[in-house]
Structures are given as structure tokens and as C-alpha cells.
Motif scaffolding. Sequence first.
Motif: not given
Length: 168
Positions: A136-161
Amino acid sequence: MDIEKVNSMDLGEFVDVFGNVTERCPLIAAAVWSQRPLSDLEDLEKHFFAFIDALPQSGQEGILRCHPYLAGSELQRGTLTAESQREQSGAGLWSLGADERLRLAELNAQYRARFGFPFVLAARFSNRTAARRLLCPSAQELRTALGEVKKIGSLRLADLLRADPAKL
Ligand SMILES: NC(=O)N[C@H]1NC(=O)NC1=O
């Protein structure tokens, strides 16, 4: 855990509980704490993501650089955060064969050389098409990778809550 409990936490407690929603970035939890009172649990997640989105590119790349390699030496040594250890082991990365581990190490190295940060993937949602991200082009990949960070965060929040507040 309900939102009243979350809103009642002092900074130390809040960062202890939510400090690793974004891997090794407790500063984000500290910033979210100052947004209280939060209206509901969705609002809590929204503030984590809004903070990430508002960062300059250097900060967003910094978040990605705080992530450990997938199936890297930290997994083998057992030095990952508890959350990462659980996610990577649960996705079967602990028990990869030697060939697969080598292949993943090569992909991690190629990805790091191309984009300047580690390959980040929500391991609990993993699939085998992820290697295409290397193209992927770099700008697109940065967006994709941050989307993965958010998915990880959502799952971790769900576990905590879901966790019993009495045990926190
Ligand atoms: N590099 C990377 O994606 N790391 C991770 N992904 C995940 O779900 N847990 C991690 O530690």
C-alpha cells in the motif's frame, strides 16, 4: 463496570485500568480522564479515538512504534504486556512452526523498512490477507494501521468493561 464507576476514578486509578487500551501509551488514558464526566461507555471509546485522530503524523507514528512485533522475540521471551501476550497467544502466534515464524519475521522486517513503524494488526481479528498491506501507499497504510490500533483498543475496552468492578 458502569459509567458512574468510570467517572468516579481518580487519575491514578483511571490510568491503571485504561492505560494500555492503546498499547504502551498511558498518556492517552490520562488525556481521556480530563474529559470526564463521560456520558456513556461509547463516549469513553470516542475520546480515545479522537485523541489518536487529532495527533500530528509524528504522534500517530509514535503510537504505532510503541507496539511490539507480531510473533517477535518479546512473545518468545514473555516480556509483552499482558494484553499483547493474550492477543498474540490467542491468535496462535505462540505456536507457529519455525517456517511460519521466519516468514513473519521477514514480513515484519520488510514492512518496518518500508513504513518506519512495526506492522500492527488486531491479532484477534487476524486473517492471512494482511501481507498485502506491504504494497500500500504510505498515507493509506498509516490510516489502515491506526484503524487496527482502534480495533485493538475497542476489544481491550470491551474486556475491561465486562470485568467485575470488584476485581479491579
Ligand atoms: N504489532 C501488533 O499488531 N501487535 C499487536 N496486535 C495485537 O492484537 N496485539 C498486539 O500486541
